[in-house]
Design a protein around this motif. Structure first.
Motif, PDB file in Angstrom:
ATOM      1  N   LYS A  55      -7.106  22.169  36.447  1.00  0.00           N
ATOM      2  CA  LYS A  55      -6.788  22.695  35.114  1.00  0.00           C
ATOM      3  C   LYS A  55      -5.827  23.868  35.231  1.00  0.00           C
ATOM      4  O   LYS A  55      -4.888  24.006  34.439  1.00  0.00           O
ATOM      5  CB  LYS A  55      -8.059  23.161  34.410  1.00  0.00           C
ATOM      6  N   SER A  60      -2.080  16.551  35.762  1.00  0.00           N
ATOM      7  CA  SER A  60      -2.010  15.632  34.625  1.00  0.00           C
ATOM      8  C   SER A  60      -3.374  15.398  33.988  1.00  0.00           C
ATOM      9  O   SER A  60      -4.420  15.564  34.611  1.00  0.00           O
ATOM     10  CB  SER A  60      -1.438  14.292  35.074  1.00  0.00           C
ATOM     11  N   SER A  61      -3.339  14.961  32.712  1.00  0.00           N
ATOM     12  CA  SER A  61      -4.575  14.723  31.969  1.00  0.00           C
ATOM     13  C   SER A  61      -5.445  13.682  32.647  1.00  0.00           C
ATOM     14  O   SER A  61      -6.676  13.766  32.606  1.00  0.00           O
ATOM     15  CB  SER A  61      -4.269  14.210  30.560  1.00  0.00           C
ATOM     16  N   GLN A  62      -4.803  12.706  33.277  1.00  0.00           N
ATOM     17  CA  GLN A  62      -5.597  11.633  33.859  1.00  0.00           C
ATOM     18  C   GLN A  62      -6.456  12.158  34.996  1.00  0.00           C
ATOM     19  O   GLN A  62      -7.632  11.837  35.121  1.00  0.00           O
ATOM     20  CB  GLN A  62      -4.664  10.539  34.369  1.00  0.00           C
ATOM     21  N   HIS A  65      -9.210  14.328  33.581  1.00  0.00           N
ATOM     22  CA  HIS A  65     -10.250  13.498  32.969  1.00  0.00           C
ATOM     23  C   HIS A  65     -11.158  12.902  34.032  1.00  0.00           C
ATOM     24  O   HIS A  65     -12.394  12.909  33.907  1.00  0.00           O
ATOM     25  CB  HIS A  65      -9.593  12.394  32.139  1.00  0.00           C
ATOM     26  N   ASN A  68     -13.354  15.593  35.406  1.00  0.00           N
ATOM     27  CA  ASN A  68     -14.323  16.019  34.392  1.00  0.00           C
ATOM     28  C   ASN A  68     -15.505  15.058  34.350  1.00  0.00           C
ATOM     29  O   ASN A  68     -16.666  15.470  34.333  1.00  0.00           O
ATOM     30  CB  ASN A  68     -13.629  16.087  33.030  1.00  0.00           C
ATOM     31  N   GLU A  69     -15.193  13.755  34.343  1.00  0.00           N
ATOM     32  CA  GLU A  69     -16.283  12.768  34.301  1.00  0.00           C
ATOM     33  C   GLU A  69     -17.143  12.861  35.560  1.00  0.00           C
ATOM     34  O   GLU A  69     -18.370  12.775  35.502  1.00  0.00           O
ATOM     35  CB  GLU A  69     -15.707  11.349  34.193  1.00  0.00           C
ATOM     36  N   LEU A  72     -19.347  15.907  35.250  1.00  0.00           N
ATOM     37  CA  LEU A  72     -20.418  15.722  34.273  1.00  0.00           C
ATOM     38  C   LEU A  72     -21.553  14.899  34.863  1.00  0.00           C
ATOM     39  O   LEU A  72     -22.733  15.224  34.687  1.00  0.00           O
ATOM     40  CB  LEU A  72     -19.880  14.997  33.038  1.00  0.00           C
TER      41      LEU A  72
ATOM     42  N   HIS B  17     -16.152  19.176  29.607  1.00  0.00           N
ATOM     43  CA  HIS B  17     -15.911  18.733  28.238  1.00  0.00           C
ATOM     44  C   HIS B  17     -16.731  17.504  27.917  1.00  0.00           C
ATOM     45  O   HIS B  17     -16.734  16.524  28.654  1.00  0.00           O
ATOM     46  CB  HIS B  17     -14.431  18.370  28.053  1.00  0.00           C
ATOM     47  N   LEU B  18     -17.432  17.552  26.772  1.00  0.00           N
ATOM     48  CA  LEU B  18     -18.151  16.376  26.278  1.00  0.00           C
ATOM     49  C   LEU B  18     -17.598  16.010  24.914  1.00  0.00           C
ATOM     50  O   LEU B  18     -17.249  16.889  24.131  1.00  0.00           O
ATOM     51  CB  LEU B  18     -19.643  16.678  26.130  1.00  0.00           C
ATOM     52  N   GLN B 150     -18.583   7.829  27.659  1.00  0.00           N
ATOM     53  CA  GLN B 150     -17.278   8.017  28.300  1.00  0.00           C
ATOM     54  C   GLN B 150     -16.367   8.629  27.277  1.00  0.00           C
ATOM     55  O   GLN B 150     -16.148   8.028  26.234  1.00  0.00           O
ATOM     56  CB  GLN B 150     -16.683   6.660  28.688  1.00  0.00           C
ATOM     57  N   SER B 151     -15.820   9.792  27.543  1.00  0.00           N
ATOM     58  CA  SER B 151     -14.899  10.326  26.540  1.00  0.00           C
ATOM     59  C   SER B 151     -13.592   9.535  26.593  1.00  0.00           C
ATOM     60  O   SER B 151     -13.224   8.995  27.627  1.00  0.00           O
ATOM     61  CB  SER B 151     -14.649  11.804  26.746  1.00  0.00           C
ATOM     62  N   ALA B 152     -12.939   9.494  25.471  1.00  0.00           N
ATOM     63  CA  ALA B 152     -11.735   8.676  25.344  1.00  0.00           C
ATOM     64  C   ALA B 152     -10.679   9.159  26.313  1.00  0.00           C
ATOM     65  O   ALA B 152     -10.427  10.348  26.434  1.00  0.00           O
ATOM     66  CB  ALA B 152     -11.228   8.753  23.909  1.00  0.00           C
ATOM     67  N   ASN B 153     -10.079   8.228  26.994  1.00  0.00           N
ATOM     68  CA  ASN B 153      -9.039   8.565  27.956  1.00  0.00           C
ATOM     69  C   ASN B 153      -7.708   8.110  27.392  1.00  0.00           C
ATOM     70  O   ASN B 153      -7.461   6.919  27.240  1.00  0.00           O
ATOM     71  CB  ASN B 153      -9.332   7.855  29.274  1.00  0.00           C
ATOM     72  N   ALA B 155      -4.887   8.616  28.817  1.00  0.00           N
ATOM     73  CA  ALA B 155      -3.877   8.681  29.871  1.00  0.00           C
ATOM     74  C   ALA B 155      -3.973   7.465  30.754  1.00  0.00           C
ATOM     75  O   ALA B 155      -5.055   7.071  31.164  1.00  0.00           O
ATOM     76  CB  ALA B 155      -4.079   9.946  30.698  1.00  0.00           C
ATOM     77  N   GLY B 156      -2.881   6.862  31.044  1.00  0.00           N
ATOM     78  CA  GLY B 156      -2.843   5.740  31.979  1.00  0.00           C
ATOM     79  C   GLY B 156      -2.139   6.179  33.255  1.00  0.00           C
ATOM     80  O   GLY B 156      -1.918   7.368  33.479  1.00  0.00           O
ATOM     81  N   GLN B 157      -1.786   5.217  34.074  1.00  0.00           N
ATOM     82  CA  GLN B 157      -1.055   5.542  35.298  1.00  0.00           C
ATOM     83  C   GLN B 157       0.395   5.818  34.969  1.00  0.00           C
ATOM     84  O   GLN B 157       0.955   5.220  34.072  1.00  0.00           O
ATOM     85  CB  GLN B 157      -1.109   4.352  36.272  1.00  0.00           C
ATOM     86  N   VAL B 179       4.780  14.983  32.033  1.00  0.00           N
ATOM     87  CA  VAL B 179       3.797  14.149  32.748  1.00  0.00           C
ATOM     88  C   VAL B 179       2.885  13.424  31.760  1.00  0.00           C
ATOM     89  O   VAL B 179       2.582  12.249  31.920  1.00  0.00           O
ATOM     90  CB  VAL B 179       2.962  15.023  33.719  1.00  0.00           C
ATOM     91  N   ASP B 180       2.453  14.140  30.728  1.00  0.00           N
ATOM     92  CA  ASP B 180       1.604  13.500  29.711  1.00  0.00           C
ATOM     93  C   ASP B 180       2.338  12.335  29.063  1.00  0.00           C
ATOM     94  O   ASP B 180       1.762  11.269  28.833  1.00  0.00           O
ATOM     95  CB  ASP B 180       1.196  14.510  28.625  1.00  0.00           C
ATOM     96  N   GLU B 183       2.299   9.419  31.311  1.00  0.00           N
ATOM     97  CA  GLU B 183       0.996   8.758  31.379  1.00  0.00           C
ATOM     98  C   GLU B 183       0.717   7.930  30.137  1.00  0.00           C
ATOM     99  O   GLU B 183      -0.031   6.959  30.184  1.00  0.00           O
ATOM    100  CB  GLU B 183      -0.114   9.799  31.564  1.00  0.00           C
TER     101      GLU B 183
END
Lengths: 329, 226
Positions: A55, A60-62, A65, A68-69, A72, B17-18, B150-153, B155-157, B179-180, B183
């Protein structure tokens, strides 16, 4: 460090942690354990550290994420509770439940007063002036009660003579425990709901007993109720006490926020509710299989009933005194 | 920020984050559970009365157990998910992220009786909309929240492309944005991707058609696939 290098360096650790989490989460274990159990917290802390780094470095967000998972799931595994039930149950019965009631004895006596005082008043009033019974019950209900305890009925306390003991047991479970749960839940309405239910129950019970006494069947109704009365009446009072605790925590949270006061009160109240549940199971059992037995001489019923009152009084006053309960207080 | 993300500070010093589940999802899950409970009770009610008084007694006990303890059993022993919640992909946890156990499940399910007043969960709905974590009265007392498993993702590759260094100096926020964007290309339509990238044509000093490959190249470089 670039993101790609970061991933390449730590990917193995994250995958290992993931496997360990899956292993710990399932009960069926066909594969060997991926790591020793004492390594788990260390690797989990590392993964959390990597998340914080990711962070901070705006990766990147991926990646964030994914980490994070992972964190958790590890968090859920590391901080879950495991309870040994048989031991827990015994500690509950002999220490936690009576101590919790003693801690809240003020509320309990208030709840008991709200139950018994209206009951006594109504009993006396209906006995003196029987038409008052129609202020709380309608005609068909009064007829039912009259029939249950009249000299013509073959079995005590049954609406239909053919109703079997087990059927009544099921009925008492369904009816009485649901009522007790509602009495408790109504405490959320600032305690007023519980007060209302306590007074209502007291008034209705007092009216019924008063009416039956007036009809001259006091022997039949008293010998019927004396057996389970200790468990049932105390359980209703305790469940009212639990509801009042909830309501009071919202009104007067003391030096904590209302939400925290409510959470803490709910936690305490739940101990009482579990106990109420067990007491009402016992009461249903007694009511279905013992109380309805018609006897020539009811002395033994009164002795048993009186002894149960005495035992419960001693239990709540003295059981578990001086011991630390399950949570050490 | 207007989102459904709940942050948890953990003892390890990191913020997790949840994703909170809103009233609609929870109501659908509850409806599914309601249907299942009715189905179970109906099937017992079909044959038990044939056993006379004994059957009635057993039916009353089963009715009580199913009605009061369905939620408690599943939430306490099956990872916070009743079948309805599992179908919607949500679960119950304590508000510090730990799994819910018996006392939490018991408290929040018993207090449903108050949430349902005066009709159709109105008190519950009002409570949910009045606090940040969508907690109904049962959740407030038990200290629980309902979150997505599962929180919504979004972002892809990142599509692989020859990496080359950005011609201009990008701040960290701008690098994140590139970068975002890279993705999300797999999740957006081609026209939309082109449209977003074309906005930067004057800045990147290339033709509009070249914007997407340029940005993807930058993204690969920033991420370190050099």
């Amino acid at each position: 460090m670039s993101q790609e290098t970061f991933i390449q360096t730590h990917n193995d650790l994250w995958n290992l942690l993931n496997e360990q989490i899956r292993f710990l989460a399932t009960k069926k274990r066909n594969t060997p354990e991926p790591m020793r159990l004492d390594e788990f917290p260390y690797l989990f802390r590392q993964a959390c550290h990597h998340l914080a780094l990711a962070k901070d470095r705006h990766y990147s967000s991926q990646l964030i994420h994914r980490l994070n998972e992972l964190a958790l799931q590890g968090h859920a595994i590391l901080y879950r509770k495991r309870i040994l039930w048989p031991q827990r149950f015994l500690v509950f019965v002999f220490i936690d439940f009576p101590s919790k009631l003693r801690e809240n004895s003020g509320m309990f006596f208030l709840a008991a007063a709200l139950l018994f005082v209206p009951m006594g008043i109504m009993l006396y009033a209906v006995n003196a002036s029987p038409d008052l019974v129609y202020s709380v019950l309608d005609e068909s209900q009064v007829r039912d009660f009259d029939a249950m305890y009249s000299k013509e009925s073959k079995s005590l306390g049954r609406i239909r003579d053919s109703a079997s003991d087990f059927q009544m047991f099921g009925h008492y479970i369904y009816n009485n425990i649901s009522i007790a749960f509602r009495v408790f839940a109504a405490g959320m309405l600032l305690g007023v709901g519980s007060m209302f239910f306590l007074v209502l129950n007291g008034v209705v019970m007092g009216a019924v007993v008063g009416f039956v006494i007036y009809s001259g069947n006091q022997e039949r109704i008293l010998s019927f109720v004396v057996g389970h009365s200790a468990f049932e009446l105390l359980a209703i009072a305790i469940s009212g006490c639990a509801g009042l605790m909830l309501g009071w925590s919202i009104i007067n949270p003391g030096s904590v926020s209302r939400i925290d006061a409510l959470k803490s009160a709910a936690n305490n109240a739940m101990t009482l509710v579990y106990g109420v549940f067990v007491m009402l199971l016992i009461a249903a059992f007694i009511e279905a299989f013992w109380s309805s037995i018609s006897m020539q001489d009811n002395t033994i019923k009164y002795i048993v009933g009186g002894s149960l009152w005495l035992i419960l009084a001693l239990y709540f006053s003295f059981s578990g005194r001086g011991y630390r309960g399950y949570h050490g207080h | 920020m207007l989102d459904n993300i709940k942050t948890i500070q953990t003892p390890e010093g990191v913020t997790l984050h949840l994703s909170l589940a809103g009233p609609v999802t929870r109501f659908i899950a509850w409806s599914i559970d309601f249907g299942i409970k009715i189905g179970i009770l109906f099937s017992f009610a079909m044959f038990l009365p044939l056993f006379g008084g004994f059957g009635q007694g057993v039916l009353a006990i089963i009715f009580f157990i199913v009605w009061e303890f369905y939620g408690i059993y599943y939430e306490a022993r099956r990872g916070g998910m009743t079948p309805g919640k599992k179908a919607m992909g949500i679960k119950v946890v304590y508000d510090n992220g730990t799994p819910v156990d018996l006392s939490g499940a018991f408290a929040r399910n018993l207090l449903r009786a108050v949430d349902m007043l005066p009709f159709c969960y109105s008190f519950g709905l009002i409570a949910m909309l009045s606090n940040k974590s969508y907690k109904r009265l049962g959740d407030l007392a038990a200290g629980t929240i309902v979150v997505y498993c599962q929180s919504a993702n979004v972002a892809g590759q990142i599509p692989v492309m020859a990496a080359h260094a950005p011609a201009l100096l990008l701040t960290p926020d701008e690098q994140c944005a590139v970068v975002d964007f890279a993705e999300r290309t797999s999740l957006l339509s081609q026209e939309r991707v082109f449209e977003i990238a074309a906005v930067l044509a004057p800045v990147l000093k290339v033709e509009e058609q070249q914007c997407v490959p340029q940005l993807l190249g930058y993204a690969n470089w920033i991420v370190g696939k050099r």
